[in-house]
Write an enzyme that holds these catalytic residues in place. Structure first.
Site, PDB file in Angstrom:
ATOM      1  N   CYS A 191     -38.092  10.374 -18.643  1.00 47.40           N
ATOM      2  CA  CYS A 191     -39.088  10.464 -17.582  1.00 47.40           C
ATOM      3  C   CYS A 191     -38.784   9.377 -16.540  1.00 47.40           C
ATOM      4  CB  CYS A 191     -40.493  10.285 -18.156  1.00 47.40           C
ATOM      5  SG  CYS A 191     -40.837   8.582 -18.708  1.00 47.40           S
ATOM      6  N   HIS A 194     -42.482   5.503 -25.462  1.00 51.70           N
ATOM      7  CA  HIS A 194     -41.506   6.587 -25.499  1.00 51.70           C
ATOM      8  C   HIS A 194     -40.289   6.157 -26.317  1.00 51.70           C
ATOM      9  CE1 HIS A 194     -42.922   8.767 -21.591  1.00 51.70           C
ATOM     10  NE2 HIS A 194     -43.926   8.488 -22.406  1.00 51.70           N
ATOM     11  N   CYS A 245     -38.990   5.770 -18.049  1.00 49.95           N
ATOM     12  CA  CYS A 245     -37.838   5.416 -18.881  1.00 49.95           C
ATOM     13  C   CYS A 245     -36.573   5.268 -18.036  1.00 49.95           C
ATOM     14  CB  CYS A 245     -37.646   6.455 -19.982  1.00 49.95           C
ATOM     15  SG  CYS A 245     -39.017   6.456 -21.173  1.00 49.95           S
ATOM     16  N   GLU A 282     -37.176   6.200 -25.625  1.00 47.60           N
ATOM     17  CA  GLU A 282     -36.224   5.387 -24.868  1.00 47.60           C
ATOM     18  C   GLU A 282     -36.684   3.937 -24.767  1.00 47.60           C
ATOM     19  OE1 GLU A 282     -36.328   9.433 -22.652  1.00 47.60           O
ATOM     20  OE2 GLU A 282     -37.688   8.212 -23.857  1.00 47.60           O
TER      21      GLU A 282
END
Length: 149
Positions: A86, A56, A89, A58
């Site tokens: 999410c 992701h 993260c 992040e």
């Protein structure tokens, strides 16, 4: 003193990262970390390219920022991200002890708050900056990829 480096400036840079993800067929989420008004890390989703569910925006940016700083804690740093993190993260951000997170669009279904995740209690978090721009990019992506909003 006036400075061009404000939250809107940095969120626009995060949106540029989201656009890059979009162009590469990735879910268009962009992210950056700043320290002392300097971008020290930036990233976007790479889950398709890397075939890695943890890639992701992040996570990419946390790793790059930690490498830049030479340590695992992101003290005195701010993250700008175009979509609410999410749960995974949020967990990484919790452990990074980042000072501030600025989020564009909320994710009422898959965001960390909907999933019961937490951010470090000392981390300041705000929502809504350039949310419409981020939301429109995400909607356009999913409409093109899946034929739905």
């Amino acid at each position: 003193m006036l400075t061009p480096f404000d939250d809107t400036y940095f969120m626009k840079k995060a949106l540029e990262e989201a656009e890059t993800a979009y162009e590469r067929g990735e879910i268009p989420v962009g992210c950056l970390v700043i320290s002392k008004n300097t971008i020290i890390a930036k990233g976007h989703n790479l889950t398709e390219m890397l075939q890695d569910v943890t890639a992701h925006a992040e996570m990419q940016t946390i790793t790059a920022a930690a490498n830049y700083l030479g340590g695992k804690y992101l003290k005195d740093c701010t993250m700008y991200v175009t979509l609410e993190p999410c749960q995974m993260c949020a967990g990484a951000l919790y452990w990074s002890q980042i000072d501030n997170i600025v989020v564009a669009a909320e994710d009422p279904e898959r965001g960390y708050r909907a999933q019961g995740g937490k951010i470090h209690p000392k981390t300041n978090i705000s929502f809504g900056l350039l949310a419409e721009e981020s939301s429109q990019l995400l909607k356009r992506f999913f409409k093109e990829k899946r034929g739905r909003f």
